[in-house]
Write an enzyme that holds these catalytic residues in place. Structure first.
Site, mmCIF file in Angstrom:
data_model
loop_
_atom_site.group_PDB
_atom_site.id
_atom_site.type_symbol
_atom_site.label_atom_id
_atom_site.label_comp_id
_atom_site.label_asym_id
_atom_site.label_seq_id
_atom_site.Cartn_x
_atom_site.Cartn_y
_atom_site.Cartn_z
ATOM 1 N N CYS A 19 -43.453 20.339 -25.348
ATOM 2 C CA CYS A 19 -42.308 20.925 -24.153
ATOM 3 C C CYS A 19 -42.752 21.113 -22.573
ATOM 4 O O CYS A 19 -44.026 20.887 -22.521
ATOM 5 C CB CYS A 19 -42.084 22.423 -24.668
ATOM 6 S SG CYS A 19 -41.934 22.305 -26.453
ATOM 7 N N ARG A 60 -41.665 15.823 -20.847
ATOM 8 C CA ARG A 60 -42.505 16.105 -21.477
ATOM 9 C C ARG A 60 -42.156 16.406 -22.927
ATOM 10 O O ARG A 60 -42.240 16.937 -23.819
ATOM 11 C CB ARG A 60 -43.026 17.664 -21.097
ATOM 12 C CG ARG A 60 -44.221 17.539 -20.203
ATOM 13 C CD ARG A 60 -44.494 18.541 -19.808
ATOM 14 N NE ARG A 60 -44.879 19.370 -20.327
ATOM 15 C CZ ARG A 60 -46.259 19.262 -20.691
ATOM 16 N NH1 ARG A 60 -47.447 18.715 -19.541
ATOM 17 N NH2 ARG A 60 -47.590 19.674 -22.014
ATOM 18 N N TRP A 109 -39.272 19.764 -26.922
ATOM 19 C CA TRP A 109 -39.659 18.832 -27.557
ATOM 20 C C TRP A 109 -39.548 19.118 -29.540
ATOM 21 O O TRP A 109 -40.824 19.785 -29.419
ATOM 22 C CB TRP A 109 -40.858 18.118 -27.247
ATOM 23 C CG TRP A 109 -40.648 16.140 -28.003
ATOM 24 C CD1 TRP A 109 -39.843 15.340 -28.406
ATOM 25 C CD2 TRP A 109 -41.888 15.925 -28.851
ATOM 26 N NE1 TRP A 109 -40.479 14.622 -29.201
ATOM 27 C CE2 TRP A 109 -41.793 14.167 -29.651
ATOM 28 C CE3 TRP A 109 -43.043 16.574 -29.369
ATOM 29 C CZ2 TRP A 109 -42.196 13.629 -30.470
ATOM 30 C CZ3 TRP A 109 -44.149 15.464 -30.125
ATOM 31 C CH2 TRP A 109 -43.332 14.713 -31.261
ATOM 32 N N ASN A 145 -44.798 26.432 -25.416
ATOM 33 C CA ASN A 145 -45.370 25.141 -25.465
ATOM 34 C C ASN A 145 -46.303 25.107 -26.953
ATOM 35 O O ASN A 145 -47.567 25.747 -26.370
ATOM 36 C CB ASN A 145 -45.298 24.145 -24.320
ATOM 37 C CG ASN A 145 -46.367 23.112 -24.874
ATOM 38 O OD1 ASN A 145 -45.577 22.616 -26.484
ATOM 39 N ND2 ASN A 145 -46.878 21.886 -23.797
ATOM 40 N N GLY A 146 -46.326 24.987 -28.099
ATOM 41 C CA GLY A 146 -47.399 24.971 -28.775
ATOM 42 C C GLY A 146 -47.043 24.529 -30.291
ATOM 43 O O GLY A 146 -46.121 24.928 -30.433
ATOM 44 N N GLU A 172 -52.047 -4.153 -27.270
ATOM 45 C CA GLU A 172 -51.143 -2.698 -26.492
ATOM 46 C C GLU A 172 -49.982 -3.697 -26.119
ATOM 47 O O GLU A 172 -48.543 -3.027 -25.529
ATOM 48 C CB GLU A 172 -52.396 -2.939 -25.172
ATOM 49 C CG GLU A 172 -51.938 -1.947 -23.993
ATOM 50 C CD GLU A 172 -51.189 -0.764 -23.576
ATOM 51 O OE1 GLU A 172 -51.745 -0.007 -24.759
ATOM 52 O OE2 GLU A 172 -50.621 -0.345 -23.472
ATOM 53 N N LYS A 180 -46.709 -1.803 -26.174
ATOM 54 C CA LYS A 180 -45.361 -1.289 -24.977
ATOM 55 C C LYS A 180 -43.576 -1.909 -25.000
ATOM 56 O O LYS A 180 -43.430 -1.359 -25.422
ATOM 57 C CB LYS A 180 -45.645 -2.219 -23.696
ATOM 58 C CG LYS A 180 -47.082 -1.592 -23.284
ATOM 59 C CD LYS A 180 -46.798 -0.576 -22.443
ATOM 60 C CE LYS A 180 -47.017 0.503 -23.103
ATOM 61 N NZ LYS A 180 -48.160 1.315 -23.297
ATOM 62 N N GLU A 210 -42.520 0.661 -28.080
ATOM 63 C CA GLU A 210 -42.161 1.981 -27.890
ATOM 64 C C GLU A 210 -41.013 2.235 -26.789
ATOM 65 O O GLU A 210 -40.834 2.966 -27.144
ATOM 66 C CB GLU A 210 -43.248 3.269 -27.793
ATOM 67 C CG GLU A 210 -44.196 2.623 -26.269
ATOM 68 C CD GLU A 210 -45.257 3.605 -25.752
ATOM 69 O OE1 GLU A 210 -44.809 4.163 -26.363
ATOM 70 O OE2 GLU A 210 -45.662 2.551 -25.056
ATOM 71 N N HIS A 240 -54.444 -14.707 -42.715
ATOM 72 C CA HIS A 240 -54.681 -14.107 -43.635
ATOM 73 C C HIS A 240 -53.547 -12.877 -44.323
ATOM 74 O O HIS A 240 -53.574 -11.806 -44.395
ATOM 75 C CB HIS A 240 -56.050 -12.727 -43.707
ATOM 76 C CG HIS A 240 -57.372 -13.659 -42.779
ATOM 77 N ND1 HIS A 240 -57.662 -14.197 -43.984
ATOM 78 C CD2 HIS A 240 -57.799 -13.877 -41.547
ATOM 79 C CE1 HIS A 240 -59.089 -14.646 -43.290
ATOM 80 N NE2 HIS A 240 -58.964 -14.631 -41.969
ATOM 81 N N LYS A 247 -44.481 12.430 -23.839
ATOM 82 C CA LYS A 247 -45.747 11.588 -23.108
ATOM 83 C C LYS A 247 -46.832 12.646 -23.077
ATOM 84 O O LYS A 247 -47.593 11.563 -23.058
ATOM 85 C CB LYS A 247 -45.471 11.805 -21.077
ATOM 86 C CG LYS A 247 -46.774 11.070 -20.453
ATOM 87 C CD LYS A 247 -46.577 9.788 -20.246
ATOM 88 C CE LYS A 247 -47.297 9.213 -19.903
ATOM 89 N NZ LYS A 247 -47.334 8.484 -19.797
#
Ligand code: AGP
Length: 611
Positions: free
Chosen positions: A2, A27, A74, A100-101, A484, A488, A491, A507, A606
């Site tokens: 947050c 955030r 968040w 926040n937490g 990567e 990208k 997301e 496979h 983030k």
């Protein structure tokens, strides 16, 4: 996860808080809220983004209120709605708290408080804390600061909090344990922030709080103590970046700005460290531990997400240049696996934010088992940076876009420098080292050249923006780049994508290939090139649509791939710094064409500071 902001001074607090919350929205942006204080407490909070909070603020609401706190959320406990939005207040409504937490023992505390008559409006863990403060304040008959301190001693879990009260309307109390907080030191005014972004436009003087510390801010100054009430002298640091670096700089999104900042970020990661004239690498942050690093029998690298991908590149780099065995672990797996760590192991943790809960826990786990822990972080003064035994900052500058881009290339650059430094302390010759860093020196310019391909990626995005799935395939140093590239895309555009070692396709994944499947091959001219060509043939024969990231001058691949993007040539170990760029741009443009929220993708934040 947050965003927290606080202000106390002589200016009207609300405009400062609202501007700060907008800078913190990366955030988390499920809900936003303010608590303003003069002689009484005023609370405004709303589900949704800060702009939606602004739409409910009544005329004249902020007049004469020069103290306040703000929060952008968040959600971790309790769905995103108005009731669960912060700030939370106590029964009497004279205390407001933002957090926040995660308070892990909130259920037990809530049950006990309910037994004592406390009534809770929402489902959050935070609301429990503000009622606990009220309960202790009334029961003990102490002052506000003591009530907060005693309450926090009962809390298990992580927090970064700000609390204000109309009973003592001249102060802000802040405390941290596991979630970042820093104080901004102005001229007769003080700020609190989860990071520097809401503060830097007002002052560059900051004081970082450490875990277990509590600050009391008044208009006359601030004090910092532990929650055991021990005074903590703190130094004032000077922020190295200004607000202009945080703004989008003329780009449509932070992510695009940060993709284009990569030449500078890579250069900054090398600055003062790669001594080109001598063919040497000097890493001040690990100097005093170099002998222990040199003697390492094994290096374990722990990270999450994109940082885990750069860790995989680091594995190849360190093994090739320093001949030290490397294992790469997901931090979330490592921390719970009861890992076997020997005294001559070295653990490296990589984190852009320096606040990722799993990575921080992995570092603490490794330290508790006696390993030397080296941190590679981007945020100066972040928790991981301050808790590891030694470290190397990536100096990529603030990365605001939720999707990591320049952090990745800066991390790979730092890992390359580390590999050379370790190599030179072992068997890597001066000539080999000089050759390597001379190649590294050319990379920023080669990234600039690769960025010039941006229009080609726009065209490619136009063709594939409606694809339902993507496959990304690479070998060796470019297998992590395939991962990567897939991350990208998924997301920020919400298209399903998977990365694989190219040889793995046989496979299983090859069953997915048909005319609707775009397959991105990283097919640079290295020793695995012929094998990758065979893999491309296999995809073509099943009508897959082949997109190749190839090396400049490679004309052969044109016959096989439907689309070819050619990046400048460099040595194999450094190719990830170039091949990742078109994949970042492809993902970005597809996401924009799909009208996704590129900088703040759905469900993401983030910095994942909770498990
Ligand atoms: C990458 O684009 C994502 N934002 C995410 O995977 C990120 O890399 C991960 O959460 C780790 O973050 P950190 O580097 O700050 O620890």
């Amino acid at each position: 996860m947050c965003g927290i902001v606080g202000y106390i001074g002589s200016q009207e607090a609300s405009p400062i808080l609202l501007e700060g919350l907008k800078r913190l929205e990366y955030r988390g942006y499920d809900s936003a809220g303010l608590a303003l204080l003069n002689h009484q407490l005023s609370i405004y909070k709303q589900k949704g983004k800060v702009s939606e909070l602004e739409s409910i603020l009544p005329n004249g609401y902020s007049a004469g209120k020069t103290l306040g706190i703000g929060h952008t959320r968040w959600a971790t406990h309790g769905e995103p709605n108005d009731v669960n939005a912060h700030p939370h207040t106590n029964t009497k409504g004279d205390i407001a708290l933002i957090h926040n937490g995660i308070i892990e023992n909130y259920n037990a505390i809530r049950t006990e408080l309910a037994r004592k008559g406390h009534v809770f409006k929402g489902q959050t863990d935070t609301e429990v804390l503000v009622h606990l403060i009220e309960e202790i304040w009334n029961e003990v008959g102490c002052d506000f600061e003591t009530a907060v301190r005693l309450s926090l001693k009962e809390v298990e879990g992580t927090y970064g909090i700000c609390a204000i009260s109309s009973r003592e309307p001249d102060k802000i109390i802040a405390a941290r344990n596991g979630s970042p907080l820093l104080i901004g030191v102005g001229d007769g005014e003080y700020f609190i922030g989860s990071d520097a972004s809401p503060i830097v436009s007002h002052t560059r003087k900051v004081v970082y709080l450490s875990d277990g510390e509590m600050a009391v801010l008044t208009r006359d100054g601030y004090t910092v103590k532990t929650i055991d009430n021990i005074e903590m002298p703190k130094q004032i640091d000077e922020l190295a970046f200004g607000i202009s670096e945080i703004e989008k700089g003329g780009f449509d999104h932070f992510m695009l700005k940060e993709i284009f900042e990569q030449p500078e970020a890579i250069l900054n990661s090398m600055r003062g460290r790669a001594v080109f004239a001598e063919g040497a690498v000097k890493l001040g942050g690990i100097l005093q531990h170099l002998s222990q690093l040199r003697e390492a029998k094994r290096i374990i690298i722990c990270a999450c997400g994109t940082s885990w991908h750069s860790a995989l590149v680091g594995e190849y780099l360190i093994e090739e240049l320093a001949k030290i065995p490397v294992e790469v672990e997901y931090a979330s797996e490592f921390r719970y696996r009861n890992p076997i760590i020997h005294k001559d192991d070295v653990v490296i943790v990589i984190s852009q934010s320096g606040e990722t809960a799993d990575t921080l826990a992995a570092a603490r786990e490794a330290k508790s088992r006696g390993a030397l822990v080296l941190g590679i972080c981007n945020v100066v003064g972040s928790t991981i940076a301050r808790e590891t035994d030694c470290g190397i900052y990536t100096h990529a500058g603030p990365e605001i876009g939720v999707a990591s881009t320049k952090a990745f290339t800066a991390q790979v650059t730092v890992l390359a420098l580390l590999a050379v430094a370790l190599g030179r302390s072992r068997t890597l010759s001066h000539a080999e080292a000089k050759f390597f860093i001379d190649e590294l020196r050319l990379i920023p310019e080669k990234v600039e050249q690769t960025l010039a391909l941006n229009p080609d990626l726009v065209k490619l995005a136009e063709i594939f923006k409606d694809a339902k799935n993507f496959l990304y395939l690479g070998r060796g140093y470019n297998f992590p780049v395939a991962l990567e590239g897939a991350l990208k895309l998924k997301e920020i555009s919400y298209i399903h994508a998977e990365g694989y070692p190219a040889a793995e396709m046989k496979h299983g994944p090859i069953a997915l290939i048909d005319q609707n499947m775009p397959v991105v091959f990283i097919a640079i001219k290295d020793q695995s090139y012929p094998k990758v060509i065979s893999n491309i043939e296999e995809v073509r024969s099943r009508k897959g649509r082949v997109i190749a990231i190839a090396t400049e001058g490679d004309d052969e691949i044109q016959k096989l791939a439907e689309f070819v993007i050619r990046v400048p040539n460099t040595i194999g170990p450094l190719t990830p710094l170039l091949t990742v760029v078109p994949l970042q741009l492809l993902a970005y443009h597809i996401a924009v064409m799909r009208e996704c929220n590129v900088d703040q993708p759905r469900n993401l934040a983030k910095s994942v500071t909770v498990e």
